[in-house]
Design a protein around this motif. Sequence first.
Motif, PDB file in Angstrom:
ATOM      1  N   VAL A 125      44.688   6.597  43.048  1.00  0.00           N
ATOM      2  CA  VAL A 125      45.280   6.908  44.361  1.00  0.00           C
ATOM      3  C   VAL A 125      44.270   6.766  45.500  1.00  0.00           C
ATOM      4  O   VAL A 125      44.634   6.986  46.663  1.00  0.00           O
ATOM      5  CB  VAL A 125      45.896   8.331  44.386  1.00  0.00           C
ATOM      6  N   VAL A 126      43.014   6.415  45.192  1.00  0.00           N
ATOM      7  CA  VAL A 126      42.039   6.228  46.278  1.00  0.00           C
ATOM      8  C   VAL A 126      41.368   4.865  46.135  1.00  0.00           C
ATOM      9  O   VAL A 126      41.389   4.255  45.063  1.00  0.00           O
ATOM     10  CB  VAL A 126      40.950   7.333  46.289  1.00  0.00           C
ATOM     11  N   GLU A 127      40.725   4.414  47.211  1.00  0.00           N
ATOM     12  CA  GLU A 127      39.999   3.143  47.169  1.00  0.00           C
ATOM     13  C   GLU A 127      38.542   3.347  46.743  1.00  0.00           C
ATOM     14  O   GLU A 127      37.902   2.455  46.204  1.00  0.00           O
ATOM     15  CB  GLU A 127      40.010   2.466  48.544  1.00  0.00           C
ATOM     16  N   GLY A 128      38.010   4.529  47.043  1.00  0.00           N
ATOM     17  CA  GLY A 128      36.595   4.676  46.713  1.00  0.00           C
ATOM     18  C   GLY A 128      36.136   6.113  46.715  1.00  0.00           C
ATOM     19  O   GLY A 128      36.867   7.022  47.129  1.00  0.00           O
ATOM     20  N   PHE A 129      34.931   6.274  46.224  1.00  0.00           N
ATOM     21  CA  PHE A 129      34.345   7.604  46.043  1.00  0.00           C
ATOM     22  C   PHE A 129      32.927   7.629  46.592  1.00  0.00           C
ATOM     23  O   PHE A 129      32.203   6.633  46.508  1.00  0.00           O
ATOM     24  CB  PHE A 129      34.271   7.947  44.545  1.00  0.00           C
ATOM     25  N   GLY A 130      32.541   8.807  47.070  1.00  0.00           N
ATOM     26  CA  GLY A 130      31.128   9.071  47.349  1.00  0.00           C
ATOM     27  C   GLY A 130      30.673  10.104  46.334  1.00  0.00           C
ATOM     28  O   GLY A 130      31.311  11.151  46.196  1.00  0.00           O
ATOM     29  N   VAL A 131      29.646   9.795  45.599  1.00  0.00           N
ATOM     30  CA  VAL A 131      29.156  10.721  44.578  1.00  0.00           C
ATOM     31  C   VAL A 131      27.698  11.049  44.864  1.00  0.00           C
ATOM     32  O   VAL A 131      26.879  10.152  45.073  1.00  0.00           O
ATOM     33  CB  VAL A 131      29.283  10.095  43.162  1.00  0.00           C
ATOM     34  N   GLY A 132      27.406  12.334  44.877  1.00  0.00           N
ATOM     35  CA  GLY A 132      26.027  12.740  45.144  1.00  0.00           C
ATOM     36  C   GLY A 132      25.392  13.379  43.931  1.00  0.00           C
ATOM     37  O   GLY A 132      24.741  12.730  43.131  1.00  0.00           O
ATOM     38  N   GLY A 133      25.680  14.654  43.761  1.00  0.00           N
ATOM     39  CA  GLY A 133      24.986  15.454  42.758  1.00  0.00           C
ATOM     40  C   GLY A 133      25.093  14.964  41.340  1.00  0.00           C
ATOM     41  O   GLY A 133      24.157  15.126  40.548  1.00  0.00           O
ATOM     42  N   HIS A 134      26.223  14.354  40.978  1.00  0.00           N
ATOM     43  CA  HIS A 134      26.340  13.943  39.574  1.00  0.00           C
ATOM     44  C   HIS A 134      25.289  12.902  39.217  1.00  0.00           C
ATOM     45  O   HIS A 134      24.893  12.773  38.076  1.00  0.00           O
ATOM     46  CB  HIS A 134      27.740  13.385  39.257  1.00  0.00           C
ATOM     47  N   VAL A 135      24.794  12.203  40.245  1.00  0.00           N
ATOM     48  CA  VAL A 135      23.720  11.224  40.009  1.00  0.00           C
ATOM     49  C   VAL A 135      22.364  11.870  40.288  1.00  0.00           C
ATOM     50  O   VAL A 135      21.493  11.952  39.421  1.00  0.00           O
ATOM     51  CB  VAL A 135      23.907   9.986  40.900  1.00  0.00           C
TER      52      VAL A 135
END
Length: 386
Positions: free
Chosen positions: A288-298
């Motif tokens: 349902v989304v085009e993209g993600f911003g991921v911080g802490g998991h990386v």
Amino acid sequence: MPRDAADAPFDIVPAEAIAEGRATDAYFDRTVTTLEHAGKNPRVVAEVTADQFPTGEFELLAGVKDAAHLLAGLPIDVDAMREGRLFDGGPVMRIEGDYLDFARYETSLLGFLSHATGCATGALDVRRAAPESQVLSFGARHVHPSIAAMVERAALVAGLDGISHVAAGDVLGVEAGGTMPHALLIAFGNGHQEEAWTAFDEAVDADVPRVALCDTYSDEKDETLRAAATLGDALDSVRLDTTSSRRGDFRRIVEEVRWELDLRGFEDVGIFVSGGLGPDELRELRDVVEGFGVGGHVSNADPVDFSLDIVERDGEPCAKRGKLSGTKQVYRTPDGGHHVGLADRSGPSDGEALLEPLIRDGELVREFDIEAAATRAAEDAAAVDF
Ligand SMILES: O=P(O)(O)OC[C@H]1C[C@H](OP(=O)(O)OP(=O)(O)O)[C@H](O)[C@@H]1O
Ligand SMILES: [Zn+2]
């Protein structure tokens, strides 16, 4: 000798200290002193290993470039897996030489490999959770700025689509990207979101995607429709970073926003989400989304617990308790198998030897390329049985 701390604005171990072997645990200094006193300097083979035996959990190797530059110039030979290789048990790197020539470098060697491999493995988790989505790394805020380039490189090796840290991008030769922070909206004030989005559109280079942050003061649906009405065709996407105290069912929020955008003819406006996202959330939201911003998991991923163990001394296999004696090789078989064996015995007939020459008599014999590493990671991830 210790540097004058007053000269250094930040408490950061300088690159020079790392390069000259001073970024070491004191007991290695004492070991060198003791062995020199005793006239001992055995020729050894030492292996960098996380798990002696396969665990069923693959990790993604990163940090090899920094490790290689650390060891280059020392009169040693090094074999290592390539960046972007998946491994599960057995050595990822092997040093052969006179022990005193590299003893002090153990601390930094393991540090370079452990932390980067942890971050790359975390990044691979999210990459595999949403393989068709845009996934951007933006966890630099969670870590000491001196390691931002390490975190961002690890994210790219794992196949993430972009990074946010500008100076890390300078180091890596990659353009950093991003959207807009809540601070921008807050600087304009509640009720003035339209002015903030408009000012962004007027001020920022035309090649920067127009991604309006739509969750600062009002409901995501309300701010999204206001941003679409304000920027019209100039709006590429909205970013929903809904704070946890308001989040509830994030998927439902996204679906509602998508519905209202489409209803009004904004089918081309994408939805980008961020905030506390990990593999589970990416699997749940990726359709349902085009993209993600991921911080802490990386950025906050646990370092992989590598150790450096002497496994051969003056030609004889040896090992401490809990470690396996003898010089080893690791093989990838076409079925994605991961096999560890003694280097002087034949491996699987169809096995590809993963530890390859990295340094020969102190000379670096490998080049490093982030894209090649990312391609290797993707191919290996497709081959092995996670
Ligand atoms: O949770 P992570 O995966 O580690 O991603 C980092 C958080 C922190 C930041 O939000 P804010 O702290 O609200 O900062 P900003 O206003 O810059 O978005 C960003 O938008 C993500 O939501
Ligand atoms: Zn925010």
